[in-house]
Motif scaffolding. Sequence first.
Motif, mmCIF file in Angstrom:
data_model
loop_
_atom_site.group_PDB
_atom_site.id
_atom_site.type_symbol
_atom_site.label_atom_id
_atom_site.label_comp_id
_atom_site.label_asym_id
_atom_site.label_seq_id
_atom_site.Cartn_x
_atom_site.Cartn_y
_atom_site.Cartn_z
ATOM 1 N N VAL A 104 0.855 -1.184 0.000
ATOM 2 C CA VAL A 104 0.000 0.000 0.000
ATOM 3 C C VAL A 104 0.894 1.237 0.000
ATOM 4 O O VAL A 104 1.836 1.321 0.781
ATOM 5 N N GLY A 105 0.601 2.180 -0.862
ATOM 6 C CA GLY A 105 1.391 3.397 -0.916
ATOM 7 C C GLY A 105 2.567 3.269 -1.866
ATOM 8 O O GLY A 105 2.937 2.170 -2.279
ATOM 9 N N PRO A 106 3.174 4.391 -2.219
ATOM 10 C CA PRO A 106 4.258 4.384 -3.205
ATOM 11 C C PRO A 106 5.525 3.718 -2.675
ATOM 12 O O PRO A 106 5.926 3.929 -1.526
ATOM 13 N N ILE A 107 6.123 2.882 -3.524
ATOM 14 C CA ILE A 107 7.415 2.262 -3.233
ATOM 15 C C ILE A 107 8.309 2.465 -4.452
ATOM 16 O O ILE A 107 7.924 2.123 -5.582
ATOM 17 N N GLU A 108 9.476 3.040 -4.244
ATOM 18 C CA GLU A 108 10.410 3.277 -5.334
ATOM 19 C C GLU A 108 11.407 2.121 -5.426
ATOM 20 O O GLU A 108 11.718 1.467 -4.425
ATOM 21 N N LEU A 109 11.908 1.894 -6.621
ATOM 22 C CA LEU A 109 12.959 0.907 -6.807
ATOM 23 C C LEU A 109 14.312 1.578 -6.638
ATOM 24 O O LEU A 109 14.500 2.731 -7.037
ATOM 25 N N ALA A 110 15.246 0.868 -6.045
ATOM 26 C CA ALA A 110 16.604 1.385 -5.874
ATOM 27 C C ALA A 110 17.598 0.286 -6.214
ATOM 28 O O ALA A 110 17.406 -0.869 -5.841
ATOM 29 N N THR A 111 18.628 0.644 -6.948
ATOM 30 C CA THR A 111 19.670 -0.307 -7.329
ATOM 31 C C THR A 111 21.007 0.161 -6.793
ATOM 32 O O THR A 111 21.185 1.328 -6.426
#
Length: 237
Positions: A104-111
């Motif tokens: 639920v809610g925004p989740i960003e991808l990180a590498t």
Amino acid sequence: MIPLRAWPAALRSSILDAWSVVAPVECAGCGRADRALCEQCRAQLAPRIFATEIGSLETTSALRYEGAARLVIVAMKEQGRTDVVGPLADALSAALTAALAGSVGPIELATVPGSRAAYRRRGYEPVALLLRRAGAPRAAGVLVSVRATERQKTLGRAARGANLAGSLRASQPLAGRRFLLVDDVATTGATLLEASRAIRAGGGIVTGAVTLAVTPLRSPAVPATSPDSGKPPHRQP
């Protein structure tokens, strides 16, 4: 233009057979003079979704890093075989879907930022290429390297954590932002743990991690769930 992998199987097979005559290539998984991937090796790239815990980091992976899957991933990363990216991207997409199920809610991808030397050697960044082909959102560039490190593959298991410790930092304040880490292969987990530490030190929240593959020593013998089950994976310590 419709991607080749979206075409009906019989038509796709006929086109690949014809192309293999015009431009012969060896299968990246078994070396058979056939296509970029023969049908047997392609079948081994079908995602199965493995769930493990690396430290306190819940990690979802699509493949076990062994057999044809390992050889194909190595070919993509170290031998310039970008012709195998499609099936690998499909597998990563399945892992991302499983990891984000119920979120639920925004989740960003990180590498994790790669080294300049690795980019010069390959001419591309493997994880970024996989995400792009998977149709995933572009990863947020929130991590930067602060010191040089040795290549992880040259080090033993115990030395890998020390090699990466303190090597990353957040490039900007991350307070209130949530991130899902993405990497190609989880081995000791040192890379993911350092990335997680750096994001949290910058004020961000790490909800978990996704990798294309996980080594057999870290993955359970039986996958946590089928990618088609619609259920989030059961976590294995």
